[in-house]
Write a protein that holds these residues in place. Structure first.
Motif, PDB file in Angstrom:
ATOM      1  N   SER A 175       0.775  -1.201  -0.034  1.00 54.40           N
ATOM      2  CA  SER A 175      -0.016   0.156  -0.134  1.00 54.40           C
ATOM      3  C   SER A 175       0.912   1.196  -0.049  1.00 54.40           C
ATOM      4  N   GLU A 176       0.247   2.567  -0.353  1.00 58.02           N
ATOM      5  CA  GLU A 176       0.805   3.669  -0.528  1.00 58.02           C
ATOM      6  C   GLU A 176       0.322   4.850   0.337  1.00 58.02           C
ATOM      7  N   ARG A 177       1.136   5.585   0.955  1.00 62.51           N
ATOM      8  CA  ARG A 177       0.717   6.645   1.833  1.00 62.51           C
ATOM      9  C   ARG A 177      -0.298   7.579   0.656  1.00 62.51           C
ATOM     10  N   SER A 178      -1.331   7.937   1.028  1.00 55.69           N
ATOM     11  CA  SER A 178      -2.229   9.049   0.202  1.00 55.69           C
ATOM     12  C   SER A 178      -1.599  10.408   0.277  1.00 55.69           C
ATOM     13  N   SER A 179      -1.656  10.916  -0.933  1.00 50.70           N
ATOM     14  CA  SER A 179      -1.064  12.364  -0.998  1.00 50.70           C
ATOM     15  C   SER A 179      -2.161  13.411  -0.782  1.00 50.70           C
ATOM     16  N   ALA A 180      -3.391  12.889  -0.477  1.00 45.52           N
ATOM     17  CA  ALA A 180      -4.353  13.815  -0.391  1.00 45.52           C
ATOM     18  C   ALA A 180      -4.710  13.891   1.093  1.00 45.52           C
ATOM     19  N   GLU A 181      -4.904  12.720   1.858  1.00 48.78           N
ATOM     20  CA  GLU A 181      -5.436  12.531   3.283  1.00 48.78           C
ATOM     21  C   GLU A 181      -4.712  11.565   4.093  1.00 48.78           C
ATOM     22  N   LEU A 182      -5.150  11.410   5.185  1.00 40.86           N
ATOM     23  CA  LEU A 182      -4.322  10.506   5.960  1.00 40.86           C
ATOM     24  C   LEU A 182      -4.811   9.125   5.924  1.00 40.86           C
ATOM     25  N   THR A 183      -4.416   8.652   4.864  1.00 44.77           N
ATOM     26  CA  THR A 183      -5.129   7.129   4.514  1.00 44.77           C
ATOM     27  C   THR A 183      -3.965   6.295   3.791  1.00 44.77           C
ATOM     28  N   ARG A 184      -4.094   5.278   3.802  1.00 43.83           N
ATOM     29  CA  ARG A 184      -3.038   4.287   2.855  1.00 43.83           C
ATOM     30  C   ARG A 184      -3.953   3.637   2.035  1.00 43.83           C
ATOM     31  N   VAL A 185      -3.513   3.719   0.448  1.00 44.29           N
ATOM     32  CA  VAL A 185      -4.234   3.417  -0.815  1.00 44.29           C
ATOM     33  C   VAL A 185      -3.516   2.255  -1.365  1.00 44.29           C
ATOM     34  N   CYS A 186      -4.343   1.238  -1.946  1.00 44.58           N
ATOM     35  CA  CYS A 186      -3.446   0.077  -2.610  1.00 44.58           C
ATOM     36  C   CYS A 186      -3.728   0.414  -3.947  1.00 44.58           C
ATOM     37  N   PRO A 187      -2.502   0.596  -4.622  1.00 41.60           N
ATOM     38  CA  PRO A 187      -2.491   1.002  -6.225  1.00 41.60           C
ATOM     39  C   PRO A 187      -2.844  -0.197  -6.964  1.00 41.60           C
ATOM     40  N   ASN A 188      -3.147  -1.312  -6.720  1.00 41.78           N
ATOM     41  CA  ASN A 188      -3.885  -2.323  -7.436  1.00 41.78           C
ATOM     42  C   ASN A 188      -5.273  -2.569  -7.310  1.00 41.78           C
ATOM     43  N   CYS A 189      -5.861  -2.316  -6.130  1.00 38.34           N
ATOM     44  CA  CYS A 189      -7.490  -2.537  -6.147  1.00 38.34           C
ATOM     45  C   CYS A 189      -8.110  -1.464  -5.538  1.00 38.34           C
ATOM     46  N   GLY A 190      -7.464  -0.371  -5.170  1.00 38.10           N
ATOM     47  CA  GLY A 190      -8.034   0.654  -4.520  1.00 38.10           C
ATOM     48  C   GLY A 190      -8.402   1.056  -3.237  1.00 38.10           C
ATOM     49  N   LEU A 191      -8.336  -0.141  -2.593  1.00 39.44           N
ATOM     50  CA  LEU A 191      -8.815  -0.166  -1.089  1.00 39.44           C
ATOM     51  C   LEU A 191      -8.124   0.909  -0.398  1.00 39.44           C
ATOM     52  N   VAL A 192      -8.914   1.482   0.239  1.00 39.58           N
ATOM     53  CA  VAL A 192      -8.544   2.831   0.939  1.00 39.58           C
ATOM     54  C   VAL A 192      -8.487   2.346   2.570  1.00 39.58           C
ATOM     55  N   THR A 193      -7.482   2.451   3.257  1.00 39.68           N
ATOM     56  CA  THR A 193      -7.412   2.015   4.834  1.00 39.68           C
ATOM     57  C   THR A 193      -7.248   3.259   5.644  1.00 39.68           C
ATOM     58  N   TYR A 194      -7.990   3.593   6.598  1.00 36.43           N
ATOM     59  CA  TYR A 194      -8.040   4.673   7.570  1.00 36.43           C
ATOM     60  C   TYR A 194      -6.959   4.256   8.706  1.00 36.43           C
ATOM     61  N   PRO A 195      -6.649   5.182   9.553  1.00 40.00           N
ATOM     62  CA  PRO A 195      -5.607   4.762  10.535  1.00 40.00           C
ATOM     63  C   PRO A 195      -6.685   4.018  11.596  1.00 40.00           C
ATOM     64  N   ARG A 196      -6.030   3.058  12.202  1.00 41.62           N
ATOM     65  CA  ARG A 196      -6.738   2.006  13.007  1.00 41.62           C
ATOM     66  C   ARG A 196      -6.926   2.447  14.410  1.00 41.62           C
ATOM     67  N   ILE A 197      -8.095   2.515  15.010  1.00 38.96           N
ATOM     68  CA  ILE A 197      -8.301   2.849  16.388  1.00 38.96           C
ATOM     69  C   ILE A 197      -9.238   1.586  16.965  1.00 38.96           C
ATOM     70  N   SER A 198      -8.872   1.226  18.234  1.00 28.88           N
ATOM     71  CA  SER A 198      -9.629  -0.010  18.672  1.00 28.88           C
ATOM     72  C   SER A 198     -10.153   0.541  20.085  1.00 28.88           C
ATOM     73  N   PRO A 199     -11.768   0.994  19.946  1.00 31.47           N
ATOM     74  CA  PRO A 199     -12.129   1.602  20.998  1.00 31.47           C
ATOM     75  C   PRO A 199     -12.443   0.432  22.048  1.00 31.47           C
ATOM     76  N   ALA A 200     -12.055   0.845  23.360  1.00 31.34           N
ATOM     77  CA  ALA A 200     -12.392   0.019  24.562  1.00 31.34           C
ATOM     78  C   ALA A 200     -13.037   0.707  25.696  1.00 31.34           C
ATOM     79  N   VAL A 201     -13.956   0.067  26.231  1.00 35.83           N
ATOM     80  CA  VAL A 201     -14.583   0.758  27.349  1.00 35.83           C
ATOM     81  C   VAL A 201     -13.859   0.434  28.672  1.00 35.83           C
ATOM     82  N   ILE A 202     -14.007   1.550  29.557  1.00 37.40           N
ATOM     83  CA  ILE A 202     -13.322   0.906  30.906  1.00 37.40           C
ATOM     84  C   ILE A 202     -14.387   1.668  31.709  1.00 37.40           C
TER      85      ILE A 202
END
Ligand SMILES: [Zn+2]
Length: 244
Positions: free
Chosen positions: A102-129
């Motif tokens: 994957s490649e870092r997007s030049s437009a926003e805070l995402t990673r983009v797959c140059p082959n299939c176009g999948l866009v991945t956003y920064p991952r956050i795992s919500p947890a309750v406490i």
């Protein structure tokens, strides 16, 4: 001094910038870094970047937990965001759908797959406490393993579940109790590696303590004026326990 999270893909490090080198849950400034630094926000007007050190970190690099505990707060928040985003880039270096790099997007805070176009956003795992109260007592538990602290219960939110449902389920699973009167208290980013801790208070509503021994070593009710060793003041757990 305040840290403002954000991402401007056009920014590159300049004389007024701060570049945080992060590796192995430690952070340092002024060291050689590799790759293109990632813009993660601003401390006052100074752009802040995250990057991996080229030759490791110096001996006196600070641990992220120490930074959170000792501050300064703006640096701690910046370092936490830097660590989370670098961890996300490392663990999402390849497309999860087709396996292409994957490649870092030049437009926003995402990673983009140059082959299939999948866009991945920064991952956050919500947890309750959550702090469960019964009169002037609070329910505390010690995690199985090496944990020294007594703390409140916590757990990850399941897909399709509301935060409130997660609180009720986790308390039931971990200690066999029912709770009601849920009240949102606040939240804390927790970069180990990418949690968002979402804090609640809840009222004991029934059941007998029955601990899940795969998760907990022990659990019990403590009067607020006779607490055991609890997590340090910079944690949301501490705030939930003490009612701050
Ligand atoms: Zn792909």
């Amino acid at each position: 001094m305040a840290f403002r999270p954000g991402h401007d893909p056009s920014l590159r490090p300049g004389p007024s910038s701060r570049v945080l080198a992060v590796a192995d849950s430690k952070v340092a400034e002024g060291v050689a870094v590799g790759g293109e630094p990632l813009h993660v926000g601003w401390i006052d007007d100074a752009p802040v970047f995250a990057a991996r050190p080229t030759d490791g970190l110096p001996e006196d690099a600070r641990g992220l937990r120490a930074v959170l505990a000792e501050g300064p707060e703006d640096f701690a928040l910046a370092a936490g965001r830097a660590a989370q985003l670098l961890d996300w880039e490392t663990t999402h270096a390849f497309c999860g759908r087709c396996g292409t790099a994957s490649e870092r997007s030049s437009a926003e805070l995402t990673r983009v797959c140059p082959n299939c176009g999948l866009v991945t956003y920064p991952r956050i795992s919500p947890a309750v406490i959550m702090a469960v109260r019964r009169g002037d007592e609070v329910l505390l538990a010690r995690r199985a393993g090496l944990s020294l602290f007594w703390s409140v219960l916590a757990g990850f939110v399941d897909p399709g579940e509301s935060l409130e449902q997660a609180v009720v389920r986790e308390v039931e699973e971990e200690v066999g109790l029912q709770v009601d009167a849920l009240e949102y208290v606040g939240s804390q980013p927790w970069p180990f590696p990418s949690q968002l801790m979402i804090g609640f208070r809840a009222r004991y509503a029934g059941g007998e303590l029955r601990i899940d021994e795969t998760e907990l070593a022990e659990a019990g009710w403590f009067r607020l004026d006779a607490l055991p060793e609890i997590p340090p003041p910079y944690t949301i757990a501490n705030r939930l326990i003490l009612g701050r």
